[in-house]
Design an enzyme around this catalytic site. Structure first.
Site, PDB file in Angstrom:
ATOM      1  N   TYR A 107       0.813  -1.216   0.000  1.00 25.07           N
ATOM      2  CA  TYR A 107       0.000   0.000   0.000  1.00 25.07           C
ATOM      3  C   TYR A 107       0.845   1.263   0.000  1.00 25.07           C
ATOM      4  CZ  TYR A 107       1.179  -0.014   4.922  1.00 25.07           C
ATOM      5  OH  TYR A 107       1.867  -0.027   6.100  1.00 25.07           O
ATOM      6  N   SER A 132       5.428   2.199  -0.180  1.00 22.26           N
ATOM      7  CA  SER A 132       6.656   2.104  -0.978  1.00 22.26           C
ATOM      8  C   SER A 132       6.887   0.715  -1.574  1.00 22.26           C
ATOM      9  CB  SER A 132       7.868   2.518  -0.147  1.00 22.26           C
ATOM     10  OG  SER A 132       8.045   1.629   0.937  1.00 22.26           O
ATOM     11  N   GLU A 156      10.901  -4.349   6.127  1.00 23.57           N
ATOM     12  CA  GLU A 156       9.753  -3.726   6.788  1.00 23.57           C
ATOM     13  C   GLU A 156       9.709  -3.910   8.298  1.00 23.57           C
ATOM     14  OE1 GLU A 156       7.544  -1.726   5.237  1.00 23.57           O
ATOM     15  OE2 GLU A 156       8.794  -1.954   3.465  1.00 23.57           O
TER      16      GLU A 156
END
Length: 160
Positions: free
Chosen positions: A60, A62, A136
């Site tokens: 949603y 990068s 992440e």
């Protein structure tokens, strides 16, 4: 059909986020995730799957333009019940500086969010999940842990 809304960041939005900043920094204190942590995160994620041999990742932010993983198919999707929001507050990780931090987007409850769905190669799911986690979730505990969601998707195209 209604015109697409454009997100606008204004002083009122920034003022709301400033309330989340504490003088002592982020709580709880974060540690850098280790190789063992990444192995554990990967196993925990896969343990929660529905048993399908197809693993899809919803992007949603990068990850849309820099997926950090190999994929064999990409689709456009709509995630209901979640929306993009400046809910992670001020941050210097890939944005801003210590003197001028930037706001960080994540998903928050309510609304909906359009994004990209990447189907991971069946023979390399663990390797690609690990790559995503390293990018992440480099800190633990994570402010944005992975979760299984249901995303409405349109047919896609083959990818890398």
């Amino acid at each position: 059909m209604a015109p697409a809304r454009q997100m606008r960041l204004n002083e009122a939005h920034v003022a709301r986020m400033a309330l989340l900043v504490t003088p002592d920094g982020p709580l709880p204190p974060a540690e850098t995730a280790t190789d063992d942590d990444f192995r554990q995160f990967t196993q925990e994620i896969l343990a929660g799957s529905d048993g399908s041999d197809q693993i899809w990742v919803f992007a949603y932010g990068s990850l849309i333009w820099k997926p950090a993983c190999e994929f064999v198919e990409i689709r456009t999707g709509l995630l209901r019940g979640w929306h993009r929001a400046f809910c992670l507050g001020w941050n210097t990780w890939f944005r801003g500086s210590e003197n001028n931090p930037g706001l960080m987007l994540a998903l928050d409850h309510g609304g909906s969010c359009k994004g990209a769905l990447y189907r991971l190669p069946t023979e390399a799911v663990e390797v690609n999940l690990r790559r995503l986690l390293e990018r992440e979730m480099s800190l633990k505990p994570s402010a944005f842990p992975p979760r299984w969601v249901t995303v409405g998707a349109k047919t896609g195209r083959s990818g890398r």
